[in-house]
Design an enzyme around this catalytic site. Structure first.
Site, PDB file in Angstrom:
ATOM      1  N   ASP A 179      20.613   9.172  59.395  1.00 36.43           N
ATOM      2  CA  ASP A 179      22.021   8.792  59.343  1.00 36.43           C
ATOM      3  C   ASP A 179      22.223   7.682  58.308  1.00 36.43           C
ATOM      4  OD1 ASP A 179      24.731   8.845  60.649  1.00 36.43           O
ATOM      5  OD2 ASP A 179      24.198   6.774  61.110  1.00 36.43           O
ATOM      6  N   GLU A 236      21.414  12.028  55.147  1.00 37.71           N
ATOM      7  CA  GLU A 236      22.863  11.968  55.004  1.00 37.71           C
ATOM      8  C   GLU A 236      23.077  10.999  53.843  1.00 37.71           C
ATOM      9  OE1 GLU A 236      26.785  11.223  57.733  1.00 37.71           O
ATOM     10  OE2 GLU A 236      25.222   9.687  57.803  1.00 37.71           O
TER      11      GLU A 236
END
Length: 604
Positions: A316, A355
């Site tokens: 993330d 990401e």
């Protein structure tokens, strides 16, 4: 820095943690009646250690640290705070948000989880990752995906164990899923503003302990995850974990003292004036210029591979991994963490997915991660949506279908193509809502993205109009056809294969409610069958021609639907009714058609 955490060795139980600026640290043991015993630890350089004779596996413990209370100088020591071991692998309860966590001098032992001393954790026999580039990743919110599943026994619904149930595995196999990607399953803390609104974090992107499994999602701890991974592997399905190493749930300066903040606040990135850097939008940012932060990250990854057998990880807000310290506030593609992961024998062959964006300086880094990493490609999502919305021409669509070489170069395609993810509109809502409808989140519909490249086929939200519903069905199929025909690894979010809706909520992170739960009873079985057919086609091509979707295609022939050649001006012509691609690659003998008038795309 020596071994950290709690472990058994040579007939004794060892505890060690890092707290370089503390004046004193105590190991706190809790008995069956929750009575606390404090034992002073001994400093060894930046670490503190204590060894207890005998096997204390299963004992519950925490730490307390004393030192300066000077938050403006980055020192948050408060002996009244019970602190969770950053290296804990299991906890006895979930984290609970409470004002006391941020109140100096107020004891928090009544509300903070205790870590559990692990027994001997068996190593999973090493095996190559069970994942094929070009395959289908299936993104799963464990609780939301299984909580309403009618065939899963009620006691395990909403838990990791449910993923091993035969009915769940049968569904995954029907879709030819290559790997499930689990939203965070490590222990997290609700954001401060949620409890007063009667809400809770439903996604888990706010961790406190980086490798301690959340007791609500995984009550059986490491063994439960290991058994679920083994069951999925037995069905030929890999397991990827979505992990958050960019910030922790201790939040901004008004947040609580639960773990790192009370032990080693230097782990957080600070500006020259001492203020916390917030490249994550969550109040703090971990500093990957710090060797201790990188060591904790690598230890967590090793733990999930060695003891649970997972196949890889999605990171993330991954630019945080490559920012800070001597390489400055921007992104460094040669940051130390990448080399450390690549050199680790447990991690070198694992699947790594970035990401590739955050809100820090140089925060958008799509295409710039190491060559062996995969990356979420939001440009694919946006360009494909914009094409079917009528806002983009064939040129952008063709580039995305062919693997986004403009982003990733001519190396093996590293794109993870997706149409929808946990964050944003569901696939069904993309064609049913032009505007976000996040009123249930308690922020007056101000949260979530406002630019979604979505449309409503003439009616905003639910509709009984047959023409509207037929138009939406065509659009969804057209979008899915582009996804399954595209070069790159593809990702589908759980439930999108059968029309999952969040009622127009495009930021359902706080909806542990029917808005965020997958409605198995309301499945669109016709759409589900269509997706299964698309996936079977793609899997068949991959079986006959390995690597077909993982490599950029050789030059083929693009034509108009009529068979006429495409002229230079046709790529951006919004009135062109369609196009088709004829492969010239014997190792990738597939073509596809895009019929804009019929709202159809797919193999052809």
């Amino acid at each position: 820095m020596g071994l950290l955490g709690a472990w058994m060795q040579d007939g004794a139980t060892h505890f060690a943690l890092r707290a370089p600026l503390a004046r004193a640290v105590w190991l706190c043991l809790f008995d069956a009646d929750d009575a606390e015993t404090r034992l002073p630890m001994v400093r060894e350089g930046d670490d503190w250690r204590i060894t207890l004779p005998g096997d204390h596996a299963g004992a519950r413990y925490g730490y307390r640290a004393d030192g300066d209370w000077a938050p403006d100088q980055g020192r948050w020591f408060d002996a009244a705070k019970l602190l969770v071991d950053p290296y804990a692998v299991e906890l006895d309860r979930r984290f609970e948000q409470a004002p006391a966590l941020a109140q100096h001098g107020v004891d928090t032992a009544a509300i903070v989880p205790r870590a559990i001393v692990p027994g001997a954790l068996p190593l999973v026999e090493p095996a190559p990752p069970m994942f094929t580039r070009g395959g289908l990743i299936y993104e799963v919110n464990v609780r939301g995906f299984t909580l309403l599943h009618p065939d899963v026994p009620e006691p395990i619904r909403g838990t990791v164990a449910a993923l091993a149930h035969p009915s769940v595995i049968a569904h995954l196999r029907r879709l030819h899923v290559s790997a499930v990607q689990l939203l965070p399953i490590v222990a997290w803390l609700d954001e401060r503003h949620l409890p007063p609104l009667g809400l809770r974090n439903a996604w888990g992107y706010n961790p406190v302990a980086m490798m301690a499994l959340d007791p609500g999602l995984c009550p059986g701890g490491v063994a439960e995850l290991r058994e679920a991974v083994a069951a999925l592997h037995g069905a030929g399905i890999g397991v990827l974990l979505d992990l958050v190493f960019n910030h922790t749930g201790e939040s901004d300066i008004y947040g609580g003292v639960l773990s790192l903040r009370g032990l080693d606040n230097a782990a957080y990135a600070h500006a020259a004036d001492g203020s916390l850097i917030n490249d994550t939008g969550c109040g703090n940012t971990l500093d990957f210029a710090q060797g201790a932060v990188r060591a904790l990250t690598v230890a967590a990854l090793r733990h999930f591979v060695a003891h649970c057998g997972v196949d890889g990880f999605r990171f993330d807000l991954a630019p945080v991994l490559a920012r800070g310290g001597q390489y400055g506030p921007g992104f460094d593609p040669a940051a130390p963490i990448f080399a450390e992961i690549a050199a680790d024998p447990f991690l070198a062959d694992r699947v790594m997915i970035a990401e590739p964006w955050d809100i820090g300086p140089g925060g958008y880094q799509l295409g710039h991660f190491p060559p062996h990493w995969l990356e979420w490609n939001d440009v694919f999502r946006d360009d494909v949506r914009r094409f079917w919305q009528g806002a983009a021409g064939f040129g952008a669509l063709a580039t995305r279908l062919a693997g986004s070489a403009d982003i990733f170069g001519e190396q093996a395609c590293r794109s993870v193509n997706f149409l929808a993810a946990h964050d944003g509109f569901t696939l069904a809502d993309t064609v049913a809502y032009e505007q976000r409808h996040n009123h249930a989140n308690g922020e007056n519909n101000r949260d979530g993205h406002h630019a979604n490249h979505s449309w409503n086929c003439g009616v905003e939200g639910p509709s009984d109009d047959p023409q509207v519903m037929a138009a939406r069905a065509r659009d969804v199929r057209a979008l899915l056809g582009c996804l399954f025909a595209s070069t790159g690894t593809i990702m589908l979010t759980a439930g999108d294969e059968f029309g999952r809706t969040q009622r127009g909520n495009n930021n359902a992170y706080c909806q542990d409610s029917p808005i965020g739960w997958v409605d198995w009873a309301g499945r669109d079985l016709v759409l589900e069958g269509h997706v299964a057919g698309l996936s079977a086609w793609r899997a068949g091509i991959m079986a006959a021609h390995p690597g077909a979707f993982a490599q950029f295609p050789r030059a083929g022939v693009w034509q108009q639907m009529s068979g006429a050649p495409l002229g230079p001006g046709d790529w951006g012509n919004p009135d062109l009714p369609g196009l088709r691609y004829l492969s010239q690659d014997a190792e990738r003998p597939l073509g596809f058609v895009v019929d804009r008038l019929a709202r159809r795309a797919g193999p052809g």
